[in-house]
Design a protein around this motif. Structure first.
Motif, PDB file in Angstrom:
ATOM      1  N   ASP A 293       6.218  -6.768  21.482  1.00  0.00           N
ATOM      2  CA  ASP A 293       6.264  -6.662  20.021  1.00  0.00           C
ATOM      3  C   ASP A 293       7.374  -5.724  19.562  1.00  0.00           C
ATOM      4  N   MET A 294       7.989  -6.080  18.449  1.00  0.00           N
ATOM      5  CA  MET A 294       8.998  -5.205  17.854  1.00  0.00           C
ATOM      6  C   MET A 294       8.288  -4.008  17.225  1.00  0.00           C
ATOM      7  N   PRO A 295       8.892  -2.813  17.322  1.00  0.00           N
ATOM      8  CA  PRO A 295       8.269  -1.657  16.664  1.00  0.00           C
ATOM      9  C   PRO A 295       8.332  -1.827  15.139  1.00  0.00           C
ATOM     10  N   PRO A 296       7.276  -1.416  14.413  1.00  0.00           N
ATOM     11  CA  PRO A 296       7.312  -1.567  12.956  1.00  0.00           C
ATOM     12  C   PRO A 296       8.398  -0.708  12.305  1.00  0.00           C
ATOM     13  N   ARG A 297       8.698   0.439  12.932  1.00  0.00           N
ATOM     14  CA  ARG A 297       9.749   1.319  12.405  1.00  0.00           C
ATOM     15  C   ARG A 297      10.607   1.813  13.564  1.00  0.00           C
ATOM     16  N   PRO A 298      11.889   2.019  13.331  1.00  0.00           N
ATOM     17  CA  PRO A 298      12.730   2.586  14.394  1.00  0.00           C
ATOM     18  C   PRO A 298      12.465   4.083  14.556  1.00  0.00           C
ATOM     19  N   ALA A 299      12.780   4.633  15.728  1.00  0.00           N
ATOM     20  CA  ALA A 299      12.698   6.086  15.911  1.00  0.00           C
ATOM     21  C   ALA A 299      13.870   6.740  15.188  1.00  0.00           C
ATOM     22  N   ARG A 300      13.622   7.934  14.685  1.00  0.00           N
ATOM     23  CA  ARG A 300      14.644   8.679  13.951  1.00  0.00           C
ATOM     24  C   ARG A 300      14.711  10.106  14.472  1.00  0.00           C
ATOM     25  N   PRO A 301      15.882  10.761  14.312  1.00  0.00           N
ATOM     26  CA  PRO A 301      15.987  12.146  14.794  1.00  0.00           C
ATOM     27  C   PRO A 301      15.098  13.096  13.989  1.00  0.00           C
ATOM     28  N   ALA A 302      14.841  14.292  14.538  1.00  0.00           N
ATOM     29  CA  ALA A 302      14.000  15.287  13.860  1.00  0.00           C
ATOM     30  C   ALA A 302      14.619  15.694  12.526  1.00  0.00           C
ATOM     31  N   SER A 303      15.938  15.775  12.461  1.00  0.00           N
ATOM     32  CA  SER A 303      16.603  15.982  11.178  1.00  0.00           C
ATOM     33  C   SER A 303      17.582  14.827  10.996  1.00  0.00           C
ATOM     34  N   PRO A 304      17.848  14.327   9.804  1.00  0.00           N
ATOM     35  CA  PRO A 304      17.417  14.854   8.516  1.00  0.00           C
ATOM     36  C   PRO A 304      15.929  14.668   8.229  1.00  0.00           C
ATOM     37  N   GLN A 305      15.459  15.576   7.373  1.00  0.00           N
ATOM     38  CA  GLN A 305      14.137  15.421   6.797  1.00  0.00           C
ATOM     39  C   GLN A 305      14.208  14.214   5.851  1.00  0.00           C
ATOM     40  N   LEU A 306      13.187  13.344   5.920  1.00  0.00           N
ATOM     41  CA  LEU A 306      13.199  12.148   5.066  1.00  0.00           C
ATOM     42  C   LEU A 306      12.338  12.398   3.833  1.00  0.00           C
ATOM     43  N   LEU A 307      12.938  12.214   2.671  1.00  0.00           N
ATOM     44  CA  LEU A 307      12.253  12.483   1.402  1.00  0.00           C
ATOM     45  C   LEU A 307      12.165  11.211   0.577  1.00  0.00           C
ATOM     46  N   SER A 308      11.164  11.150  -0.299  1.00  0.00           N
ATOM     47  CA  SER A 308      11.095  10.007  -1.210  1.00  0.00           C
ATOM     48  C   SER A 308      12.289  10.101  -2.160  1.00  0.00           C
ATOM     49  N   PRO A 309      12.783   8.938  -2.645  1.00  0.00           N
ATOM     50  CA  PRO A 309      14.006   8.950  -3.456  1.00  0.00           C
ATOM     51  C   PRO A 309      13.939   9.945  -4.620  1.00  0.00           C
ATOM     52  N   GLY A 310      12.777  10.071  -5.266  1.00  0.00           N
ATOM     53  CA  GLY A 310      12.649  10.982  -6.395  1.00  0.00           C
ATOM     54  C   GLY A 310      12.750  12.450  -6.003  1.00  0.00           C
TER      55      GLY A 310
END
Ligand SMILES: [Fe+2]
Ligand SMILES: [Fe+2]
Length: 272
Positions: A45-62
């Motif tokens: 199965d494909m992963p639902p989301r890719p792995a990402r580095p510890a930074s950047p911190q991911l914030l909602s657009p607002g």
């Protein structure tokens, strides 16, 4: 035994470090061209989301902080950082396209999306070099979370994925990049302008590939492509597809104005 396309794509998606992910995407393209990858074969199965580095911190657009005064070094760094983030997402989106649908499509489909993943990885690396030349790196600022939402929404529907990702989101890049190039040139920032020019040329071919495969799916299912495109965008894309449009670049990618004019404006996004 050679690696399956699906396994190899998952390997790139689950690489968390940004520079390593970009390099892994480039390596996969080379292995594919060398005939080292089985298009079919094992298909975990494909992963639902890719792995990402510890930074950047991911914030909602607002919640994203302001970029700083226009024309300031801080604003420049923030813009290049935001673009690097988009390119890293684009690496994952192109790899996901090949890994998720490559086995069921003709080999030329995988040729296209692994070539595109390689180019997105080069775009990321070029922007990372500009960030490093200014004394920083990707990860120094928070980044916009939400670029993967359309991938999740279209995970089971290739026509919808093609309509939203290359034909709406990447086409949007064609609209906004020329003004950024002009801004950088007017400030004498030839290094940044050159990178964005290179990106714009490549991105036209990404939109073109999306459009071409979308039309093939429609031809195979005897569906009228423009109406199908507009229907899918209205269903899956939350928000207006708004002008100004770069009509000439869109046309070079095979998108005529009747495909995108007035799309998504019938109901404001907030009312859906
Ligand atoms: Fe790109
Ligand atoms: Fe692209």
């Amino acid at each position: 035994m050679s690696t399956s396309l699906r396994q190899a794509a998952i390997g790139v998606l689950l690489t968390a470090d940004a520079d390593a992910k970009a390099q892994a995407a480039r390596d996969l393209q080379l292995r594919w061209v060398a005939g080292d990858i089985d298009r079919q074969g094992e298909d975990p199965d494909m992963p639902p989301r890719p792995a990402r580095p510890a930074s950047p911190q991911l914030l909602s657009p607002g919640a994203m902080p302001k970029r700083g005064r226009a024309g300031s070094p801080r604003a420049r760094f923030a813009l290049l950082h935001a673009l690097a983030h988009i390119e890293l997402n684009a690496v994952d989106l192109a790899i996901d396209m090949a890994g998720r649908w490559g086995a069921q499509m003709p080999p030329a489909f995988t040729d296209d999306w692994l070539r595109i993943a390689d180019e997105e990885a080069q775009h990321f690396a070029l922007l990372q070099e500009l960030l490093r030349a200014s004394g920083g790196r990707y990860g120094d600022l928070p980044a916009h979370d939400g670029l993967w939402e359309s991938a999740v929404a279209t995970a089971d529907d290739l026509a919808a994925r093609l309509a939203i990702v290359p034909m709406v989101l990447e086409a949007r890049g064609l609209d906004v990049t020329p003004a950024m190039i002009e801004r950088f040139e007017s400030m004498g920032d030839d290094a940044a302008a050159a990178v964005l020019k290179r990106i714009l040329i490549d991105e036209i071919t990404h939109v073109e590939a999306g459009n071409r495969w979308f039309r093939k799916l429609c031809a195979d299912s005897l569906t009228e492509p423009r109406d199908r495109f507009r229907e899918l965008v209205n269903r899956y894309f939350k928000g207006p597809v708004k002008p100004p449009f770069n009509d000439s670049a869109r046309l070079r990618a095979g998108l005529t104005t009747d495909w995108y004019m007035g799309l998504g404006t019938a109901v404001p996004a907030s009312k859906r």
